[in-house]
Design an enzyme around this catalytic site. Structure first.
Site, short mmCIF file in Angstrom:
data_model
loop_
_atom_site.label_atom_id
_atom_site.label_comp_id
_atom_site.label_asym_id
_atom_site.label_seq_id
_atom_site.Cartn_x
_atom_site.Cartn_y
_atom_site.Cartn_z
N SER A 229 0.84 -1.20 0.00
CA SER A 229 0.00 0.00 0.00
C SER A 229 0.87 1.25 0.00
O SER A 229 2.03 1.23 0.47
CB SER A 229 -0.89 0.01 1.25
N TYR B 86 -1.99 -0.34 10.48
CA TYR B 86 -2.05 -0.72 9.07
C TYR B 86 -0.80 -0.23 8.34
O TYR B 86 -0.16 -0.99 7.59
CB TYR B 86 -3.30 -0.14 8.43
#
Length: 256
Positions: free
Chosen positions: A140, A153
């Site tokens: 990501s 995250y």
């Protein structure tokens, strides 16, 4: 391009994983699709079968369970007798506040986004060495650009990026390539599953007009194209790469 190749994709029931499965099917791959939602996996498998007339292998699995992870590899090798490509796509996302500690969410994020990938990949390595195969991890933009509302995250994806680099270094002498993609905002179910209200999700997508230099969010099909490229012989001299595909968001000063 992938005729006779065996490709294992985690998180193939929706989003980037499902689109990637369909794209590999269009290239003639023999597919093994894993996820928790069998109904969604079957829907993905149907789309794949329409592309190449090959019925994908469906494996229901919870990557947080070691026995399920072992079963994935054992089943793939039992049915197909080899493995050429591993796509580590499955992941979870939560909005988190460091002032309101929830270690269960932290543990789930690291269990799915780091630990399960480490374990599944290590079980797959002997088979990938035999096939001189490829690994593509789905990371990501959050691994590179910090976001205050999802610290665990971000941490998990940063760990995945470094895992990719370390593993590429280890496996290069065995002719196994390891890369990952770092998408920006791509509309999938990940935000909804994190419990973000629909109106807030729509706002995130709207902000992409400013935060992403290309003026929009990405698509699952665009992510799939990059994943297939990194797994293919077209990128035969690429390993250890963390490839940003974020519409230029990493260069933007705008916030998401």
């Amino acid at each position: 391009m992938f005729s006779s190749k065996v490709v294992l994709i985690t998180g193939a029931s929706s989003g980037i994983g499902a689109a990637t499965a369909v794209r590999f099917a269009a290239e003639g791959a023999k597919l093994a699709l894993t996820g928790r939602n069998v109904e969604n996996l079957q829907a993905t498998a149907q789309k794949c079968e329409e592309k190449n007339q090959l019925k994908p292998l469906i494996i229901k699995a919870n990557l947080g369970l070691d026995d399920d992870v072992k079963n994935i590899i054992n089943t793939v090798i039992t049915i197909y007798e080899k493995l050429d490509v591993l796509i580590n796509n499955a992941g979870v996302f939560f909005i988190s506040n460091p002032e309101d500690v929830d270690m269960k969410e932290y543990d789930e994020i690291f269990s799915t986004n780091v630990r399960s990938i480490y374990y599944l990949t290590n079980l797959a390595i002997p088979h990938l060495i035999k096939s001189k195969g490829a690994i593509v991890n789905v990371s990501s933009l959050a691994a590179i650009r910090p976001f205050a509302a999802c610290i665990p995250y971000c941490m998990s994806k940063a760990a995945l990026d470094h895992f990719t680099r370390c593993l590429a270094l280890q496996l290069a002498p065995k002719q196994v390539r390891v890369n990952n993609i770092n998408p920006g905002v791509i509309p999938t179910d990940i935000h909804r599953r994190a419990g973000i209200p629909a109106e807030q999700i729509q706002l995130i997508y709207e902000r992409c007009k400013d935060s992403h230099l290309l003026g929009r969010a990405g698509t699952v099909e665009e992510a799939a194209e990059v994943i297939v490229f990194l797994a293919s012989e077209k990128s035969s001299f690429v390993t250890g790469e963390t490839l940003l595909m974020d519409g230029g968001c990493h260069l933007s000063s705008a916030t998401l």
